[in-house]
Design an enzyme around this catalytic site. Structure first.
Site, short mmCIF file in Angstrom:
data_model
loop_
_atom_site.label_atom_id
_atom_site.label_comp_id
_atom_site.label_asym_id
_atom_site.label_seq_id
_atom_site.Cartn_x
_atom_site.Cartn_y
_atom_site.Cartn_z
CG HIS A 1 -1.00 0.67 2.74
ND1 HIS A 1 -0.22 -0.81 3.51
CD2 HIS A 1 -0.28 1.81 3.21
CE1 HIS A 1 0.41 -0.20 4.64
NE2 HIS A 1 0.17 1.02 4.47
CG ASP B 1 0.07 -3.61 3.17
OD1 ASP B 1 0.88 -3.80 1.76
OD2 ASP B 1 -0.83 -3.60 3.73
CB SER C 1 2.44 1.93 6.38
OG SER C 1 1.42 1.86 7.09
#
Length: 713
Positions: free
Chosen positions: A85, A221, A645
């Site tokens: 992402h 991810d 992240s």
């Protein structure tokens, strides 16, 4: 809950790990308390192993990824690992209906196949220095807050310019502990960063918005990039002559996996937390501001989702935007629930009661009015804060034509302030921005979003901050008129509006229905909402700074970590399951079996590539299996937030074991109140990353350049 953990010299000590978890610590200041706490949790590393100025250390492998996420160097050839992402926008930019890397994935099997990216950079932290004393030179208690901030800003500029660094490096200074401490960061930025690999979204975004912020999770991810440098291994703009960067340190990759109680260290660039707000502020956030933002985004998402499901081209255009909108919509919902579940507001009130008692007992006169000041100020700021959030959510973030009109409004303001020269510079910049903006724009999608969100703004924003043009009017008629006549619904139209002399452009803009409507909103924000908000916020910040100082003085034995501010931080914890509700207990690891169990053929959130199904059926996991099963994700007690992240999850010896990408829904309130019982960060197991790269993608060239280790064996 008492946990037994091994400590130095093979002794065993009982310790309640909840008391030493939570916190985003400055890596240059780990010696002492933090180093001991990490050892109690199982770490075998020293503070010097994590951060060193003179020697290679973990910090030399940690990278700020394009100013937003975190990434890490995992090979001696500058190979970067981050979240899917985080790389999503880049992957999308290289995608088309004919070559859809979002759908099919992308893997470079050689350096020549790696894809360069414009306006993209990654940044290393080379040195961290405390410069508090120099920043406060000339500041006195007698000054008002504006005067203090003026001198502080001047000092920051002076200290940053005088910082010792190489010519290609930069220096910037950030405040900590609500302005009570200032730290300088010397950085090194690389602008030649190329896309190396990404799984299809059916792996990298598996579960999509349904599973976002949720556990159990089964998302691979991750994506891979590479840093390129000049022949001297220094930063350089893109050139075919550049070569893969040689890092001072890269993370070895562990093949041994994790188990309950294992030490975990997450190293990265957390964006923003507010752990030390008073109860009145958290109450306002949970009960006034968050519900308004949630409602706006919920309505926008419902409309956009309908178009994405019906049209593949729209899905590609809006994939990244939709994910961005949905991310914080769901986060705010979980945050509210977590605050309620953990009784965070009451706990803050209890702390404030204790604070007041000690302040009165010790006659700390300067601190006696802090809490009542908060009550007064937050009551005064509530309406303008709500209006500001409505403007941001409706006019700036979620209605695209209004965002386009805001950019044009800034152009007009540049002209009014700086004349023709300022106008020309701003116009050039805006035309370039519009080219990227309209590439992923659909007026068909935006029109119903406009009508719905503008109606919400007109109905629910505080009336003092709703423009007259939005009161007692037919929003549906206004919408139809704008999307029929406004030039801001296409790139061709926008370019036409911006052509001509400055005077002609301003006249054309002010005759355009879309621009005129937006201008009323933006003028209200610029000249009414924002000045009042900033004035109130300056007062609140001054009280918050004093309150932070007071907390540390009144409670000298409590742990106080600085709030996140997008600077490099360390957070440590352990692999742990948790109990989100009565009678429910979650384990710490998920497996590929769970992916297959969630599989819904053709569904955009839960579809699974046939090759992955085949690998599962054949149990063809290579060297990455754990007792015959393929691990996918695990959770830990690390205190993380947006910006973490892509952060590496590192084991007790400094090896990569996973990749941080999310938090559990019940624990998203950790931005305001970390609770070790329910706050969990979600990480993709690095063995799943390796399995996808190797067995699924066949990109063994990437596996071969990593350093694979077995620390537990």
């Amino acid at each position: 809950m008492q946990d037994t953990t091994k400590v130095a010299k093979n002794k065993t000590q009982k310790v309640d790990t909840r008391e030493i978890q939570g916190g985003m610590w400055i890596p240059s200041l780990l010696k002492g308390m933090n180093e001991e706490e990490m050892k109690l949790l199982g770490s075998k590393m020293t503070a010097e192993d994590i951060y060193s100025v003179n020697n290679s250390s973990l910090k030399d492998a940690i990278v700020h990824f394009n100013g937003g996420c975190t990434s890490e160097v995992i090979s001696p050839n500058g190979l970067l690992l981050t979240n899917h992402h985080c790389g999503y926008g880049v992957i999308q930019s290289h995608s088309s209906v004919e070559h859809d890397y979002l759908k099919d994935g992308f893997w470079a099997k050689s350096y020549a196949e790696e894809l360069p990216n414009e306006n993209f950079s990654v940044t290393f932290i080379k040195r961290i220095d405390d410069v508090t004393e120099a920043v406060f030179v000339g500041v006195t208690d007698e000054m008002d807050e504006a005067a203090k901030q003026k001198i502080i800003s001047q000092n920051i500029d002076k200290v940053a310019k005088a910082a010792q660094k190489e010519t290609w490096q930069k220096a910037n200074i950030k405040s900590f502990y609500k302005g009570n401490q200032y730290i300088l960061f010397v950085t090194e930025e690389f602008t030649d960063v190329r896309l190396v690999g990404a799984p299809p979204t059916s792996i990298g975004k598996f579960g999509s918005d349904t599973d976002n912020w949720m556990w159990p999770r089964h998302t691979g991810d991750f994506s891979m990039f590479r840093i390129y440098a000049n022949k001297d291994n220094k930063p350089a703009d893109y050139s075919k002559d550049n070569v893969p960067y040689k890092p001072a340190h890269h993370l070895p990759v562990s093949l041994d996996g994790v188990e309950e109680g294992d030490f975990t260290l997450v190293f990265g660039f957390p964006g923003r937390t507010n752990e030390y707000l008073p109860a009145v502020a958290v109450d306002q956030t949970v009960n006034v501001l968050n519900p308004a933002k949630i409602e706006v985004r919920e309505n926008a998402l419902k409309i956009v989702d309908g178009f994405m499901r019906a049209d593949q081209a729209v899905k590609i255009k809006y994939a990244s935007k939709y994910a961005s909108i949905a991310n914080y919509w769901k986060k705010w919902i979980g945050e509210n629930q977590g605050i309620e579940k953990s009784k965070a507001i009451q706990k803050k009130r209890d702390l404030e009661t204790e604070f007041s008692k000690i302040v009165n007992e010790k006659e700390l006169v300067g601190y006696k009015t802090l809490l009542s000041d908060f009550e007064t100020l937050y009551k005064e700021v509530e309406a303008v804060s709500l209006a500001r959030d409505y403007w941001i959510e409706v006019a700036y973030r979620n209605t695209e034509l209004l965002n386009a009109s805001f950019r044009a409004f800034q152009l007009e303001q540049a002209f009014l302030r700086g004349g023709d020269k300022a106008f020309e510079s701003a116009r050039t910049s805006l035309l370039n921005r519009y080219k990227g903006f309209y590439k992923n724009y659909s007026a068909k999608v935006d029109k119903p979003v406009f009508e719905k969100l503008v109606s919400l703004y007109a109905k629910k924003a505080p009336k003092d901050y709703v423009p007259a043009s939005m009161q007692n009017v037919n929003i549906s008629e206004i919408t139809n008129n704008i999307y029929t006549t406004s030039k801001l619904t296409s790139l061709v139209g926008a370019e036409e509006l911006l052509s001509g002399t400055p005077k002609e452009v301003i006249e054309k803009l002010n005759a355009d229905a879309g621009y005129k409507f937006g201008k009323d909103l933006h003028s209200t924000f610029y000249f009414k909402i924002e000045p009042k908000f900033q004035e109130a916020n300056l007062k609140i910040a001054a009280v918050q700074k004093e309150y932070m100082k007071a907390l540390m003085e009144v409670f000298p034995n409590k742990r106080f970590f600085p709030d996140a501010n997008s600077t490099l931080r360390v957070t440590y914890g352990q692999v742990k399951g948790y109990a989100p509700k009565d009678g429910m207990r979650y384990g710490n690891t998920t497996y590929l079996k769970g992916v297959i169990e969630k599989f819904v053929p053709g569904d955009y959130e839960f579809d699974v590539p046939q090759k992955l199904i085949d690998l599962y059926n054949a149990k063809d996991y290579g060297q990455y299996a754990d007792n015959g099963k393929m691990p996918v994700c695990f959770i830990g007690t690390n205190h993380t937030t947006g910006g973490n992240s892509g952060s590496p999850a590192i084991d007790a010896e400094g090896n990569l074991i996973g990749l941080n990408f999310d938090r559990v829904w019940e624990g998203t309130m950790s931005d305001l109140n970390y609770d070790a019982d329910i706050c969990r960060n979600i990480m993709v197991d690095v063995r799943y990353v390796l399995f996808i790269v190797d067995k699924y993608a066949g990109a063994t060239n990437l596996i071969n350049e990593m350093t694979l280790v077995h620390p537990k064996k």
